[in-house]
Design a protein around this motif. Sequence first.
Motif, short mmCIF file in Angstrom:
data_model
loop_
_atom_site.label_atom_id
_atom_site.label_comp_id
_atom_site.label_asym_id
_atom_site.label_seq_id
_atom_site.Cartn_x
_atom_site.Cartn_y
_atom_site.Cartn_z
N PRO A 45 -18.31 15.23 -17.41
CA PRO A 45 -18.11 15.60 -15.99
C PRO A 45 -19.23 16.48 -15.46
O PRO A 45 -19.06 17.67 -15.21
CB PRO A 45 -16.77 16.34 -16.01
N SER A 46 -20.40 15.89 -15.30
CA SER A 46 -21.52 16.61 -14.69
C SER A 46 -21.36 16.56 -13.18
O SER A 46 -20.46 15.91 -12.66
CB SER A 46 -22.85 16.00 -15.12
N SER A 47 -22.24 17.21 -12.49
CA SER A 47 -22.11 17.35 -11.04
C SER A 47 -22.92 16.28 -10.30
O SER A 47 -24.15 16.25 -10.40
CB SER A 47 -22.58 18.74 -10.61
N SER A 48 -22.24 15.43 -9.54
CA SER A 48 -22.93 14.47 -8.67
C SER A 48 -23.76 15.21 -7.63
O SER A 48 -24.84 14.76 -7.23
CB SER A 48 -21.92 13.57 -7.96
N SER A 49 -23.22 16.33 -7.16
CA SER A 49 -23.92 17.12 -6.13
C SER A 49 -25.27 17.60 -6.64
O SER A 49 -26.30 17.45 -5.97
CB SER A 49 -23.07 18.33 -5.73
N HIS A 50 -25.28 18.17 -7.83
CA HIS A 50 -26.53 18.71 -8.35
C HIS A 50 -27.47 17.61 -8.81
O HIS A 50 -28.69 17.82 -8.85
CB HIS A 50 -26.24 19.74 -9.44
N ALA A 51 -26.93 16.44 -9.14
CA ALA A 51 -27.79 15.30 -9.39
C ALA A 51 -28.54 14.93 -8.10
O ALA A 51 -29.74 14.63 -8.12
CB ALA A 51 -26.97 14.11 -9.89
N LEU A 52 -27.83 14.97 -6.97
CA LEU A 52 -28.46 14.67 -5.69
C LEU A 52 -29.51 15.72 -5.34
O LEU A 52 -30.63 15.39 -4.92
CB LEU A 52 -27.40 14.61 -4.59
N PHE A 53 -29.18 16.99 -5.53
CA PHE A 53 -30.13 18.06 -5.18
C PHE A 53 -31.35 18.01 -6.09
O PHE A 53 -32.48 18.21 -5.64
CB PHE A 53 -29.45 19.43 -5.27
N GLY A 54 -31.11 17.75 -7.38
CA GLY A 54 -32.23 17.60 -8.31
C GLY A 54 -33.11 16.44 -7.91
O GLY A 54 -34.35 16.53 -7.94
N GLY A 55 -32.48 15.33 -7.51
CA GLY A 55 -33.24 14.17 -7.05
C GLY A 55 -34.08 14.49 -5.83
O GLY A 55 -35.24 14.07 -5.73
N MET A 56 -33.51 15.24 -4.89
CA MET A 56 -34.25 15.60 -3.68
C MET A 56 -35.47 16.44 -4.01
O MET A 56 -36.57 16.21 -3.49
CB MET A 56 -33.33 16.35 -2.70
N VAL A 57 -35.29 17.43 -4.89
CA VAL A 57 -36.40 18.32 -5.25
C VAL A 57 -37.48 17.55 -6.00
O VAL A 57 -38.68 17.67 -5.71
CB VAL A 57 -35.89 19.51 -6.08
N GLY A 58 -37.06 16.73 -6.98
CA GLY A 58 -38.02 15.98 -7.78
C GLY A 58 -38.82 15.00 -6.94
O GLY A 58 -40.06 14.91 -7.07
#
Length: 332
Positions: free
Chosen positions: A102-115
């Motif tokens: 159960p990782s965070s979809s939200s932080h996957a999105l934010f990480g994707g945006m930054v990367g």
Amino acid sequence: MDTLALVVTIGVALFFTYTNGFHDSANAIATSVSTRALTPRAALAMAAVMNLAGAFMGSGVAKTVSEGLIETPTGRSGMGILFAALVGAIVWNLITWYFGLPSSSSHALFGGMVGAALAGGTVVIWSGVVDKIIIPMFLSPVVGLLLGYLVMVAIMWMFRKANPHRAKRGFRIAQTVSAAGMALGHGLQDAQKTMGIVVLALTIADVQEQGDAIPLWVKFACAAMLSLGTYAGGWRIMRTLGRRIIELDPPQGFAAETTAASVMYTASFMFHAPISTTHVITSAIMGVGATKRVNAVRWGVAKNIIMGWFITMPAAALVAAASYGIVLLAFG
């Protein structure tokens, strides 16, 4: 081509919302299903409806995502950045879903945006990332853990003289309300994150001005896809949250859901902070479980989940950066 890029990016954003729904459906209903307060299908249907309703309750989180994390990129490269960010988030969602983490979809999105932004030469607003993402990422689980513990202690004290079997039956009924509140908070938080991405895409394409109100069709499309994804279910993650961390009973399930929902509403309405529903419900379950006895919580499972939290943003960022490179080679 620009119109096609906009349509494709919005389509990928809606698919991300769908994966978010089935990835995070467990957040809202795992505790209710594991305590047998609700059947799985009834719980999923209720969560889908409440996700839809929650998406229309505000826009503060969407504004943070669309304006507060990266400078608005421009032109075809800007659309490529958004596309790559979404690909990074989707890939990480599917990987963690496959392994039941159960990782965070939200932080996957934010990480994707930054990367993707860094790969595409777009300015990252680091103060916004720290204030709106990093600090809440660490703070919300701590609040969830402590508040879950305190709420459960209060329930145990208030019902210390009650008949245990009667109390459990009552809390099973109460869990239908707390699970609905949790699902409403999930819609309030997670549908808005994708709304922010779609608005950013519309801004890049000069379809609307930055700061304009979110179009109604964007709200409905994001809410509908989140609800459809939720109804599709996320059984692998549901097992992790519902049983592998700790065996929950109805009072504990009610305490965890009430705690998580309260934290999400506070973050959304008071701070416009996009927090992770996964982080909050998982930490609340841990806090509630610790009232039984500290070793009642399977801390080994909890440790693996927490490790997943820390690697989500950098992992999604790397996938997004690589995706941007592929997009640049293919269409640059």
